[in-house]
Design a protein around this motif. Structure first.
Motif, mmCIF file in Angstrom:
data_model
loop_
_atom_site.group_PDB
_atom_site.id
_atom_site.type_symbol
_atom_site.label_atom_id
_atom_site.label_comp_id
_atom_site.label_asym_id
_atom_site.label_seq_id
_atom_site.Cartn_x
_atom_site.Cartn_y
_atom_site.Cartn_z
ATOM 1 N N ARG A 1 0.834 -1.215 0.000
ATOM 2 C CA ARG A 1 0.000 0.000 0.000
ATOM 3 C C ARG A 1 0.863 1.257 0.000
ATOM 4 N N VAL A 2 1.909 1.252 0.813
ATOM 5 C CA VAL A 2 2.811 2.410 0.874
ATOM 6 C C VAL A 2 3.491 2.628 -0.476
ATOM 7 N N LEU A 3 3.814 1.562 -1.174
ATOM 8 C CA LEU A 3 4.498 1.646 -2.470
ATOM 9 C C LEU A 3 3.569 1.986 -3.635
ATOM 10 N N THR A 4 2.278 1.913 -3.410
ATOM 11 C CA THR A 4 1.301 2.143 -4.478
ATOM 12 C C THR A 4 1.054 3.634 -4.666
ATOM 13 N N LYS A 5 1.274 4.104 -5.889
ATOM 14 C CA LYS A 5 0.985 5.500 -6.225
ATOM 15 C C LYS A 5 -0.492 5.597 -6.593
ATOM 16 N N HIS A 6 -1.178 6.482 -5.896
ATOM 17 C CA HIS A 6 -2.593 6.709 -6.161
ATOM 18 C C HIS A 6 -2.758 7.966 -7.003
ATOM 19 N N LYS A 7 -3.863 8.062 -7.717
ATOM 20 C CA LYS A 7 -4.131 9.246 -8.525
ATOM 21 C C LYS A 7 -4.037 10.487 -7.640
ATOM 22 N N GLY A 8 -3.300 11.474 -8.113
ATOM 23 C CA GLY A 8 -3.138 12.719 -7.374
ATOM 24 C C GLY A 8 -2.133 12.659 -6.234
ATOM 25 N N TYR A 9 -1.324 11.594 -6.202
ATOM 26 C CA TYR A 9 -0.344 11.483 -5.113
ATOM 27 C C TYR A 9 0.641 12.662 -5.159
ATOM 28 N N VAL A 10 1.202 12.970 -4.001
ATOM 29 C CA VAL A 10 2.208 14.023 -3.869
ATOM 30 C C VAL A 10 3.545 13.323 -3.626
ATOM 31 N N MET A 11 4.514 13.584 -4.492
ATOM 32 C CA MET A 11 5.766 12.821 -4.479
ATOM 33 C C MET A 11 6.475 12.857 -3.126
ATOM 34 N N HIS A 12 6.597 14.021 -2.503
ATOM 35 C CA HIS A 12 7.349 14.042 -1.231
ATOM 36 C C HIS A 12 6.615 13.264 -0.140
ATOM 37 N N GLU A 13 5.282 13.246 -0.172
ATOM 38 C CA GLU A 13 4.534 12.441 0.795
ATOM 39 C C GLU A 13 4.717 10.951 0.499
ATOM 40 N N TYR A 14 4.711 10.606 -0.773
ATOM 41 C CA TYR A 14 4.922 9.221 -1.200
ATOM 42 C C TYR A 14 6.288 8.718 -0.723
ATOM 43 N N VAL A 15 7.339 9.466 -1.012
ATOM 44 C CA VAL A 15 8.697 9.057 -0.636
ATOM 45 C C VAL A 15 8.860 9.036 0.880
ATOM 46 N N ASN A 16 8.300 10.018 1.580
ATOM 47 C CA ASN A 16 8.396 10.033 3.047
ATOM 48 C C ASN A 16 7.693 8.825 3.655
ATOM 49 N N GLY A 17 6.566 8.416 3.071
ATOM 50 C CA GLY A 17 5.883 7.209 3.543
ATOM 51 C C GLY A 17 6.752 5.979 3.369
ATOM 52 N N ILE A 18 7.430 5.893 2.252
ATOM 53 C CA ILE A 18 8.342 4.771 2.001
ATOM 54 C C ILE A 18 9.469 4.765 3.031
ATOM 55 N N LYS A 19 10.008 5.923 3.324
ATOM 56 C CA LYS A 19 11.120 6.004 4.286
ATOM 57 C C LYS A 19 10.693 5.617 5.699
ATOM 58 N N ARG A 20 9.410 5.708 6.000
ATOM 59 C CA ARG A 20 8.909 5.348 7.337
ATOM 60 C C ARG A 20 8.555 3.863 7.470
ATOM 61 N N ASN A 21 8.571 3.127 6.379
ATOM 62 C CA ASN A 21 8.206 1.707 6.406
ATOM 63 C C ASN A 21 9.412 0.910 5.906
ATOM 64 N N GLU A 22 10.066 0.184 6.806
ATOM 65 C CA GLU A 22 11.310 -0.503 6.448
ATOM 66 C C GLU A 22 11.148 -1.436 5.253
ATOM 67 N N MET A 23 10.083 -2.220 5.247
ATOM 68 C CA MET A 23 9.892 -3.167 4.148
ATOM 69 C C MET A 23 9.688 -2.411 2.830
ATOM 70 N N ALA A 24 8.864 -1.391 2.838
ATOM 71 C CA ALA A 24 8.639 -0.596 1.622
ATOM 72 C C ALA A 24 9.940 0.048 1.157
ATOM 73 N N PHE A 25 10.744 0.528 2.090
ATOM 74 C CA PHE A 25 12.021 1.158 1.748
ATOM 75 C C PHE A 25 12.954 0.170 1.037
ATOM 76 N N VAL A 26 13.066 -1.018 1.593
ATOM 77 C CA VAL A 26 13.926 -2.052 1.004
ATOM 78 C C VAL A 26 13.433 -2.418 -0.400
ATOM 79 N N ILE A 27 12.121 -2.571 -0.540
ATOM 80 C CA ILE A 27 11.553 -2.952 -1.841
ATOM 81 C C ILE A 27 11.730 -1.828 -2.852
ATOM 82 N N LYS A 28 11.474 -0.587 -2.454
ATOM 83 C CA LYS A 28 11.616 0.533 -3.395
ATOM 84 C C LYS A 28 13.065 0.678 -3.837
ATOM 85 N N ASN A 29 13.991 0.493 -2.932
ATOM 86 C CA ASN A 29 15.402 0.558 -3.283
ATOM 87 C C ASN A 29 15.730 -0.495 -4.339
#
Length: 160
Positions: A83-111
């Motif tokens: 869910r954290v990795l999923t871009k939704h319509k109208g997403y804001v990039m800095h909020e998207y990336v900050n969410g990834i940085k707050r979730n270890e699993m999402a961070f590892v996967i996005k990397n």
């Protein structure tokens, strides 16, 4: 169910959901999540991270549902990372990336996702490469040294 059985079930589901989708270079799309899962595995992460890698694009790019993902190897932690990795319509990039940085699993996967995309972008147009390089520098450059190396290799292809 063993880890191998969970992975096989997750792979079969991801393969089914990505059926008919292809990468820019012509490969079946499923090759990408499989490669991301392999990167994660080589980095020493376990089965949940590998399944999250297989599922990382499902909610964004397919008709997959959370209940079906749960029936095919996911758990609550995997679902949250996807869910954290999923871009939704109208997403804001800095909020998207900050969410990834707050979730270890999402961070590892996005990397791992970004590393694979950088490593396979050689078949794309120079315009796409330049855009992807710029976006990576702006938003993801601090994710890992491995990502920086993949970015450098792609930059050399564009800049000769």
């Amino acid at each position: 169910m063993s880890d191998n059985e969970r992975y096989a079930k997750a792979l079969a589901y991801a393969t089914l959901m990505h059926e008919g989708q292809y990468r820019i270079g012509g490969d079946k799309y499923i090759t990408h999540p499989v490669a991301v899962a392999e990167i994660v595995k080589k980095q020493g992460y376990g089965i949940d991270y590998q399944i999250a890698a297989l599922f990382h694009d499902l909610l964004e790019d397919t008709k997959a549902t959370v209940p079906d993902m749960l029936d095919n190897g996911a758990n609550a932690e995997i679902i949250e990372a996807v869910r954290v990795l999923t871009k939704h319509k109208g997403y804001v990039m800095h909020e998207y990336v900050n969410g990834i940085k707050r979730n270890e699993m999402a961070f590892v996967i996005k990397n791992a996702d970004r590393i694979h995309n950088l490593s396979t972008a050689g078949c794309t147009s120079d315009e796409f490469k330049r855009h992807y390089i710029k976006e990576t520098k702006q938003w993801y450059i601090d994710f890992s040294d491995e990502l920086k190396e993949a970015l450098h290799r792609l930059s050399q292809k564009v800049n000769g």
